[in-house]
Design a protein around this motif. Sequence first.
Motif, PDB file in Angstrom:
ATOM      1  N   PRO A   4     -22.598  -3.019  -6.035  1.00 54.02           N
ATOM      2  CA  PRO A   4     -22.932  -2.596  -7.382  1.00 54.02           C
ATOM      3  C   PRO A   4     -22.169  -2.938  -8.361  1.00 54.02           C
ATOM      4  N   ILE A   5     -22.981  -2.991  -9.883  1.00 58.02           N
ATOM      5  CA  ILE A   5     -22.052  -3.413 -10.723  1.00 58.02           C
ATOM      6  C   ILE A   5     -21.409  -2.314 -11.583  1.00 58.02           C
ATOM      7  N   THR A   6     -20.507  -2.471 -12.043  1.00 55.85           N
ATOM      8  CA  THR A   6     -19.706  -1.567 -12.800  1.00 55.85           C
ATOM      9  C   THR A   6     -19.188  -2.084 -14.197  1.00 55.85           C
TER      10      THR A   6
ATOM     11  N   ALA B 201     -20.694 -10.610 -22.790  1.00 60.05           N
ATOM     12  CA  ALA B 201     -20.512 -10.612 -21.203  1.00 60.05           C
ATOM     13  C   ALA B 201     -22.157 -10.280 -20.540  1.00 60.05           C
ATOM     14  N   ALA B 202     -22.334 -11.148 -19.445  1.00 60.70           N
ATOM     15  CA  ALA B 202     -23.675 -11.039 -19.156  1.00 60.70           C
ATOM     16  C   ALA B 202     -23.649 -11.216 -17.406  1.00 60.70           C
ATOM     17  N   GLY B 203     -24.844 -10.680 -17.084  1.00 56.74           N
ATOM     18  CA  GLY B 203     -24.980 -10.847 -15.456  1.00 56.74           C
ATOM     19  C   GLY B 203     -25.681 -12.201 -15.147  1.00 56.74           C
ATOM     20  N   GLY B 204     -25.138 -12.727 -14.289  1.00 57.17           N
ATOM     21  CA  GLY B 204     -25.812 -14.255 -13.774  1.00 57.17           C
ATOM     22  C   GLY B 204     -26.815 -14.104 -12.943  1.00 57.17           C
TER      23      GLY B 204
ATOM     24  N   ASN C 155     -28.471   1.223 -18.707  1.00 54.73           N
ATOM     25  CA  ASN C 155     -28.460   1.073 -17.164  1.00 54.73           C
ATOM     26  C   ASN C 155     -28.374  -0.388 -17.046  1.00 54.73           C
ATOM     27  N   PHE C 156     -27.918  -0.839 -15.946  1.00 59.21           N
ATOM     28  CA  PHE C 156     -28.037  -2.132 -15.565  1.00 59.21           C
ATOM     29  C   PHE C 156     -29.262  -2.340 -14.755  1.00 59.21           C
ATOM     30  N   GLU C 157     -29.743  -3.417 -14.328  1.00 56.99           N
ATOM     31  CA  GLU C 157     -31.155  -3.664 -13.982  1.00 56.99           C
ATOM     32  C   GLU C 157     -31.323  -3.324 -12.699  1.00 56.99           C
ATOM     33  N   THR C 158     -32.509  -3.217 -12.259  1.00 53.25           N
ATOM     34  CA  THR C 158     -33.027  -2.958 -10.732  1.00 53.25           C
ATOM     35  C   THR C 158     -33.213  -4.320 -10.130  1.00 53.25           C
TER      36      THR C 158
ATOM     37  N   GLU D  67     -15.938  -3.883 -13.579  1.00 50.08           N
ATOM     38  CA  GLU D  67     -15.869  -5.349 -13.317  1.00 50.08           C
ATOM     39  C   GLU D  67     -16.363  -6.222 -14.599  1.00 50.08           C
ATOM     40  N   VAL D  68     -17.153  -5.524 -15.382  1.00 47.31           N
ATOM     41  CA  VAL D  68     -17.257  -6.790 -16.254  1.00 47.31           C
ATOM     42  C   VAL D  68     -16.170  -6.895 -17.372  1.00 47.31           C
ATOM     43  N   ASN D  69     -15.534  -5.780 -17.593  1.00 52.73           N
ATOM     44  CA  ASN D  69     -14.211  -5.936 -18.434  1.00 52.73           C
ATOM     45  C   ASN D  69     -13.307  -6.739 -17.598  1.00 52.73           C
TER      46      ASN D  69
ATOM     47  N   ILE E 109     -20.129 -15.020 -17.876  1.00 47.51           N
ATOM     48  CA  ILE E 109     -20.668 -14.494 -16.438  1.00 47.51           C
ATOM     49  C   ILE E 109     -19.651 -13.609 -16.224  1.00 47.51           C
ATOM     50  N   SER E 110     -19.965 -12.203 -16.432  1.00 48.46           N
ATOM     51  CA  SER E 110     -18.878 -11.169 -15.870  1.00 48.46           C
ATOM     52  C   SER E 110     -19.099 -10.596 -14.679  1.00 48.46           C
ATOM     53  N   ASN E 111     -20.234 -10.859 -13.988  1.00 48.38           N
ATOM     54  CA  ASN E 111     -20.883 -10.289 -12.799  1.00 48.38           C
ATOM     55  C   ASN E 111     -22.042 -10.934 -12.476  1.00 48.38           C
ATOM     56  N   MET E 112     -22.497 -10.919 -10.960  1.00 47.54           N
ATOM     57  CA  MET E 112     -23.701 -11.497 -10.619  1.00 47.54           C
ATOM     58  C   MET E 112     -24.585 -10.274 -11.060  1.00 47.54           C
TER      59      MET E 112
ATOM     60  N   ALA F 277     -29.347 -15.429 -17.286  1.00 48.52           N
ATOM     61  CA  ALA F 277     -28.333 -14.492 -17.571  1.00 48.52           C
ATOM     62  C   ALA F 277     -28.932 -13.343 -18.153  1.00 48.52           C
ATOM     63  N   VAL F 278     -28.388 -12.089 -17.970  1.00 48.31           N
ATOM     64  CA  VAL F 278     -29.120 -10.817 -18.764  1.00 48.31           C
ATOM     65  C   VAL F 278     -27.993 -10.036 -19.183  1.00 48.31           C
ATOM     66  N   GLY F 279     -28.173  -9.441 -20.438  1.00 47.48           N
ATOM     67  CA  GLY F 279     -27.435  -8.494 -21.131  1.00 47.48           C
ATOM     68  C   GLY F 279     -28.025  -7.808 -22.142  1.00 47.48           C
ATOM     69  N   MET F 280     -27.243  -7.009 -22.997  1.00 48.57           N
ATOM     70  CA  MET F 280     -27.720  -6.023 -23.647  1.00 48.57           C
ATOM     71  C   MET F 280     -27.566  -6.056 -25.110  1.00 48.57           C
TER      72      MET F 280
HETATM   73  N1  HPA Z   1     -26.846  -6.674 -16.984  1.00 52.50           N
HETATM   74  C1  HPA Z   1     -26.793  -6.293 -18.246  1.00 52.50           C
HETATM   75  N2  HPA Z   1     -26.026  -6.422 -19.049  1.00 52.50           N
HETATM   76  C2  HPA Z   1     -24.942  -6.800 -18.621  1.00 52.50           C
HETATM   77  C3  HPA Z   1     -24.581  -7.198 -17.451  1.00 52.50           C
HETATM   78  C4  HPA Z   1     -25.701  -7.123 -16.298  1.00 52.50           C
HETATM   79  O1  HPA Z   1     -25.527  -7.375 -15.286  1.00 52.50           O
HETATM   80  N3  HPA Z   1     -23.429  -7.498 -17.248  1.00 52.50           N
HETATM   81  C5  HPA Z   1     -22.677  -7.516 -18.398  1.00 52.50           C
HETATM   82  N4  HPA Z   1     -23.443  -6.998 -19.235  1.00 52.50           N
END
Ligand code: HPA
Length: 267
Positions: free
Chosen positions: A239-241, A108-111, A186-189, A244-246, A228-231, A203-206
């Motif tokens: 804010p990203i949670t 799952a990644a942020g768009g 942490n999610f990104e700034t 939301e990703v799940n 793409i689970s979230n922008m 896309a960004v992920g961990m």
């Molecule tokens: N950033 C990093 N990792 C993630 C994200 C994100 O926005 N969404 C899902 N994994």
Amino acid sequence: MLEKQLKYIKSKTDFIPEIAIVLGSGLGQLAEEIDTVATIDYKNIPEFPVSTAPSHKGRFVFGTLNGKKVVIMQGRVHLYEGYSSKQVVEPIRLMKMMGAKILFLTNAAGGINEDFKIGDFMVIDDHISSFVPSALIGENDDSLGARFPDMSRVYSKGLNDIIFETAQEMGLEIKKGVYVQFTGPNFETPAEIRMAEIIGADAVGMSTAVEAMAAKHCGMEVCGISVISNMACGKSKTPITSEEVNETADRVAPLFKKLITQSVGKF
Ligand code: HPA
């Protein structure tokens, strides 16, 4: 250590997988599609890194998926859990030693790319791993791969073409792009995401990039899909949670299962 782990696996099953699949956050449902031959919990494998993420089950599932012999990782470990890059890629090397020649990574990644929307699938065309320690730091195991491996094509063009073809047959529009890995948790700034955009990330992920790198190092053919689970931060007002990703992963799970299952059948 890998030899010891392989010996344990072999003592539980003589199944030889052709394809290894790693299921990311909330994407574990694919395991239900498998004609299961054996399952092995990570916690029972000697000195094996065990995932602590809540939505990660933590086991290998062996069996047949659409006619192909697969081993699925239901859950992976992450750098943010305190593991080193080398530990994170141990399961990848183990699956190669079990016999898998292809590695299919999912996450799952942020768009970041503004053409993307939540719920899209992005075929990973390339990655940026420069913000996380290389999985190949330390003494090189020459039996696995070269000291200075080439990374000019980590993700197989042939496999990516098959995924695109399959999506087209399903009437599903999918995207293609570059994945950047950060350590998390942490999610990104917003500034970090602006930087990621400037350097070419979609896309960004961990996860994923270190695993793909290790797989390429040991000669596997690699492909990957990001949901793409979230922008990404700054690309949306909310804010990203992790909820939301799940939630997104759950919502797209049926389509995701179908895309993976159909694609694997043609690998
Ligand atoms: N950033 C990093 N990792 C993630 C994200 C994100 O926005 N969404 C899902 N994994």
